[in-house]
Write a protein that holds these residues in place. Structure first.
Motif, PDB file in Angstrom:
ATOM      1  N   THR A 192       0.557   0.159 -12.025  1.00  0.00           N
ATOM      2  CA  THR A 192      -0.255   0.260 -10.824  1.00  0.00           C
ATOM      3  C   THR A 192      -0.674   1.697 -10.589  1.00  0.00           C
ATOM      4  OG1 THR A 192       1.015  -1.546  -9.865  1.00  0.00           O
ATOM      5  CG2 THR A 192      -0.323  -0.247  -8.366  1.00  0.00           C
ATOM      6  N   PRO A 193      -1.972   1.984 -10.432  1.00  0.00           N
ATOM      7  CA  PRO A 193      -2.407   3.354 -10.225  1.00  0.00           C
ATOM      8  C   PRO A 193      -1.913   3.884  -8.885  1.00  0.00           C
ATOM      9  CG  PRO A 193      -4.226   1.839  -9.902  1.00  0.00           C
ATOM     10  CD  PRO A 193      -3.092   1.033 -10.449  1.00  0.00           C
ATOM     11  N   VAL A 217       0.830  -1.201   0.000  1.00  0.00           N
ATOM     12  CA  VAL A 217       0.000   0.000   0.000  1.00  0.00           C
ATOM     13  C   VAL A 217       0.866   1.252   0.000  1.00  0.00           C
ATOM     14  CG1 VAL A 217      -1.808   1.256   1.233  1.00  0.00           C
ATOM     15  CG2 VAL A 217      -1.826  -1.237   1.210  1.00  0.00           C
ATOM     16  N   LEU A 218       1.893   1.271   0.838  1.00  0.00           N
ATOM     17  CA  LEU A 218       2.746   2.459   0.929  1.00  0.00           C
ATOM     18  C   LEU A 218       3.493   2.712  -0.377  1.00  0.00           C
ATOM     19  CD1 LEU A 218       4.224   2.077   4.535  1.00  0.00           C
ATOM     20  CD2 LEU A 218       2.248   3.396   3.776  1.00  0.00           C
ATOM     21  N   ALA A 219       3.849   1.645  -1.092  1.00  0.00           N
ATOM     22  CA  ALA A 219       4.546   1.820  -2.369  1.00  0.00           C
ATOM     23  C   ALA A 219       3.670   2.551  -3.374  1.00  0.00           C
ATOM     24  CB  ALA A 219       4.976   0.466  -2.927  1.00  0.00           C
ATOM     25  N   ARG A 220       2.366   2.306  -3.341  1.00  0.00           N
ATOM     26  CA  ARG A 220       1.444   2.982  -4.261  1.00  0.00           C
ATOM     27  C   ARG A 220       1.271   4.457  -3.921  1.00  0.00           C
ATOM     28  NH1 ARG A 220      -3.870   0.191  -3.650  1.00  0.00           N
ATOM     29  NH2 ARG A 220      -4.526   1.790  -5.137  1.00  0.00           N
ATOM     30  N   SER A 253      -3.482   9.464  -1.194  1.00  0.00           N
ATOM     31  CA  SER A 253      -3.995   9.625   0.153  1.00  0.00           C
ATOM     32  C   SER A 253      -2.861   9.466   1.153  1.00  0.00           C
ATOM     33  CB  SER A 253      -5.090   8.593   0.444  1.00  0.00           C
ATOM     34  OG  SER A 253      -5.522   8.687   1.783  1.00  0.00           O
ATOM     35  N   PHE A 254      -2.950  10.233   2.240  1.00  0.00           N
ATOM     36  CA  PHE A 254      -1.979  10.109   3.320  1.00  0.00           C
ATOM     37  C   PHE A 254      -2.476   9.183   4.434  1.00  0.00           C
ATOM     38  CE2 PHE A 254      -0.479  13.967   1.300  1.00  0.00           C
ATOM     39  CZ  PHE A 254       0.900  13.861   1.429  1.00  0.00           C
ATOM     40  N   TRP A 255      -3.714   8.699   4.312  1.00  0.00           N
ATOM     41  CA  TRP A 255      -4.274   7.855   5.354  1.00  0.00           C
ATOM     42  C   TRP A 255      -3.475   6.568   5.583  1.00  0.00           C
ATOM     43  CZ3 TRP A 255      -7.332   8.704   9.256  1.00  0.00           C
ATOM     44  CH2 TRP A 255      -8.207   9.791   9.220  1.00  0.00           C
ATOM     45  N   PRO A 256      -3.035   5.851   4.542  1.00  0.00           N
ATOM     46  CA  PRO A 256      -2.235   4.642   4.805  1.00  0.00           C
ATOM     47  C   PRO A 256      -0.974   4.939   5.618  1.00  0.00           C
ATOM     48  CG  PRO A 256      -2.982   4.649   2.540  1.00  0.00           C
ATOM     49  CD  PRO A 256      -3.313   6.001   3.093  1.00  0.00           C
ATOM     50  N   LEU A 257      -0.306   6.050   5.284  1.00  0.00           N
ATOM     51  CA  LEU A 257       0.897   6.412   6.037  1.00  0.00           C
ATOM     52  C   LEU A 257       0.548   6.735   7.487  1.00  0.00           C
ATOM     53  CD1 LEU A 257       3.933   6.925   5.859  1.00  0.00           C
ATOM     54  CD2 LEU A 257       3.420   9.304   5.288  1.00  0.00           C
ATOM     55  N   LEU A 258      -0.555   7.420   7.701  1.00  0.00           N
ATOM     56  CA  LEU A 258      -0.980   7.755   9.061  1.00  0.00           C
ATOM     57  C   LEU A 258      -1.345   6.496   9.845  1.00  0.00           C
ATOM     58  CD1 LEU A 258      -1.625   9.961  11.110  1.00  0.00           C
ATOM     59  CD2 LEU A 258      -3.940  10.100  10.123  1.00  0.00           C
ATOM     60  N   LEU A 259      -2.046   5.577   9.204  1.00  0.00           N
ATOM     61  CA  LEU A 259      -2.411   4.321   9.878  1.00  0.00           C
ATOM     62  C   LEU A 259      -1.157   3.527  10.258  1.00  0.00           C
ATOM     63  CD1 LEU A 259      -5.410   3.200   7.622  1.00  0.00           C
ATOM     64  CD2 LEU A 259      -5.537   3.998   9.994  1.00  0.00           C
ATOM     65  N   PHE A 260      -0.200   3.469   9.337  1.00  0.00           N
ATOM     66  CA  PHE A 260       1.047   2.753   9.620  1.00  0.00           C
ATOM     67  C   PHE A 260       1.795   3.424  10.764  1.00  0.00           C
ATOM     68  CE2 PHE A 260       5.592   1.842   8.326  1.00  0.00           C
ATOM     69  CZ  PHE A 260       5.596   0.567   8.851  1.00  0.00           C
ATOM     70  N   PHE A 278       7.793   8.719  -1.600  1.00  0.00           N
ATOM     71  CA  PHE A 278       9.240   8.769  -1.772  1.00  0.00           C
ATOM     72  C   PHE A 278       9.602   9.425  -3.095  1.00  0.00           C
ATOM     73  CE2 PHE A 278      13.426   6.430  -2.118  1.00  0.00           C
ATOM     74  CZ  PHE A 278      14.011   7.103  -1.056  1.00  0.00           C
ATOM     75  N   GLY A 279       8.833   9.114  -4.143  1.00  0.00           N
ATOM     76  CA  GLY A 279       9.081   9.743  -5.444  1.00  0.00           C
ATOM     77  C   GLY A 279       8.842  11.233  -5.401  1.00  0.00           C
TER      78      GLY A 279
END
Length: 581
Positions: free
Chosen positions: A385-386, A69-72, A390-397, A76-77
């Motif tokens: 891969t699209p 999920v974070l890669a999508r 969203s920043f939500w995955p990063l926040l959840l992690f 970092f890019g």
């Protein structure tokens, strides 16, 4: 030495040798070793698959799911784009890219960190004058260094913490590894940024051209057209006259080996190896002919490269069986192999981790095929891969990391909650994500855990510790820790770091017990040494991929890694002595 101890040592030695040879899939070796251990009576039937229920394996699976999920999110890019916009000197770009890779590796498996950083490094090489060879080794080494800092940075840290938890009822805290790992990582990144550009300078003006492709050794089959200068030449003269190494000449059903003086005729098929650019030049001059693609002039037609990743479904497959490409009209025109074993024709070649496929066909078809078989395209523009906006995955992690770091929840519980939240918010499709996991590594880890337990329960660790104690004055803590750290660093360039941790952890416990010291320092030494893998391309998958993508030689890793290895060893030993002894 009992029969049980002798058989375990022989089994582990045989497995380590097979891991080093890289002739067989690692999960096949691991399962075979697991079943052989059961047949030898090293553990009960209940213990055969106990590794699958290990918190270590569960946590690794969870981290790999979160990394997808974070890669999508491509954060970092975005940071790399801002860095490039400032137009800093190349050594600043290399240092910043290495530092960012090490940072994200603190919070995820180092293979995942490398997979996220790799497309960014390739894009930087495409838009700047920095050669790939100055970027790829730094991010590979930095991902390993970042993994030293936290509990989840590498499976080795999880394994030693789990062993301490089972032995004492209390494992390492989330950032206990940072006392040693953080200074080593910071100094290591500085050493990398300062030395690697000098080791791999631009060799010509061509190196300074942005977007230049890497000229690597490639194996391919090409037909000999009428009028080719090769017609009438002897097969053994191909290398001297045209610069390509012949492996076989196919004429109908007959094979001619390179040692034969067979005279080449028009219509023959030549299986040969040579620089990628040389094949293109020989085709342009009419020396060799590539079988034409059915639609070479389509608006969507491209030629591209892709690397076989550790989790790829292509590992162990022959070229002739790759229907994932042929069914989509994608042709495989060449193969750059890390360790070529030429047996038969091009279609008989077997793929392994780090091999690079040369592809041509419709762009969308290539993207779909690479996504299905888990290969990484060596150009950011081919990413199918699209992106996830969203920043939500990063926040959840981050919440999961915080819960694990503060001791509020065990890591496997905290990250299970993160995955559940991501699934409920539709950030992850669990069915697809589980299918895309790096199952060979997971199976290897689960299969090796019972064997590591047998090292402790069979008395093998105690026997080995006694032998080492007779050689080294282990009553002095620094000597025992130095020995364990040295053993881990010597073995890990040739064997997966999780395997090193599993085998050495029981020995570290016994050395500490015989010396009358706390086991914590010895376990930290095992974890650190198992991750300091900088001198060979096959001890860790990151280095294996780097060697193929960057067209490095074996000696390039030794040149780039020897100083970093010595500095890391000395600094890690001093820090373990300061904080843990």
């Amino acid at each position: 030495m009992t029969f049980e101890q002798a058989s375990l040592l022989i089994l582990l030695g045989l497995m380590l040798a097979l891991f080093c040879l890289d002739r067989f899939r690692i999960e096949v070796i691991s399962i075979a070793g697991l079943l052989a251990g059961y047949a030898l009576g090293l553990y009960s039937s209940e213990g055969v698959f106990s590794g699958l229920a290990s918190p270590v394996v569960i946590t690794v699976i969870e981290i790999l799911l979160i990394v997808q999920v974070l890669a999508r999110a491509q954060l970092f890019g975005a940071l790399a784009d801002r860095l490039l916009a400032a137009d800093p000197p190349s050594f600043v770009i290399i240092g910043a890219l290495s530092g960012l890779t090490a940072f994200i590796s603190i919070f995820m498996n180092n293979i995942g960190a490398y997979a996220i950083a790799l497309p960014v490094a390739l894009r930087i090489a495409d838009v700047t004058a920095i050669p790939r060879r100055q970027l790829l080794i730094p991010i590979s080494f930095s991902a390993l260094l970042g993994g030293l800092v936290s509990l989840i940075g590498t499976p080795a840290n999880l394994l030693v913490s789990d062993a301490l938890l089972r032995a004492t009822g209390r494992g390492f805290h989330f950032f206990d590894f940072a006392y040693v790992g953080l200074p080593v990582a910071v100094v290591g990144v500085i050493v990398i940024a300062a030395t690697v550009p000098r080791l791999f300078p631009r060799s010509s003006e061509e190196d300074a051209v942005p977007g230049r492709t890497v000229d690597r050794q490639m194996i391919a089959e090409r037909r000999i057209p009428h009028g080719s200068p090769l017609v009438g030449q002897r097969l053994v003269d191909c290398r001297r006259a045209f610069g390509i190494q012949p492996y076989a000449l196919i004429r109908g059903s007959r094979f001619a080996s390179p040692a034969e003086s067979t005279v080449i005729e028009a219509g023959d098929i030549l299986l040969a190896e040579g620089p990628d650019v040389l094949f293109d030049r020989l085709s342009a001059k009419g020396v060799l002919m590539l079988e034409s693609h059915p639609d070479p002039y389509g608006s969507d037609f491209i030629r591209s490269e892709a690397v076989v990743m550790p989790q790829s479904t292509l590992i162990g497959s022959r070229v002739q069986s790759l229907d994932v490409f042929r069914s989509r009209g994608v042709a495989i025109t060449g193969l750059s192999m890390r360790s070529p074993r030429i047996e038969g024709r091009f279609d008989d070649l077997t793929l392994s981790i780090g091999d690079i496929l040369k592809l041509e066909g419709p762009k969308h078809a290539i993207a779909e095929a690479l996504e299905e078989c888990e290969c990484l395209p060596l150009a950011a523009s081919y990413d199918h891969t699209p992106p996830l906006r969203s920043f939500w995955p990063l926040l959840l992690f981050a919440c999961g990391v915080l819960a694990a770091a503060t001791g509020l929840l065990r890591p496997e519980i905290a990250f299970a909650g993160v995955i559940l939240a991501m699934a409920l918010l539709n950030f992850i499709n669990l069915r697809a994500a589980i299918a895309d996991l790096n199952w060979p590594i997971i199976i290897m880890l689960a299969a090796m855990i019972p064997l590591g337990t047998a090292v402790a329960t069979s008395g093998t660790a105690e026997m080995l510790a006694g032998g080492l104690g007779a050689i080294v004055p282990i009553e002095r803590p620094g000597f025992g820790v130095a020995l364990i750290l040295f053993l881990a660093m010597v073995i890990t360039p040739f064997v997966n770091n999780a395997t090193v941790a599993i085998v050495l952890t029981p020995i570290a416990f016994e050395l500490a017990a015989k010396a009358g010291h706390s086991a914590n320092a010895y376990l930290i030494a095992v974890a650190a040494g198992a991750s300091l893998d900088f001198i060979t391309p096959f001890g860790h998958h990151n280095n294996t991929l780097t060697m193929s993508i960057g067209s490095y030689r074996f000696t390039d890793f030794l040149r780039a890694g020897w100083l970093l290895t010595i500095v890391s060893y000395g600094l890690a030993l001093a820090l373990i002595g300061w904080f843990w002894i």
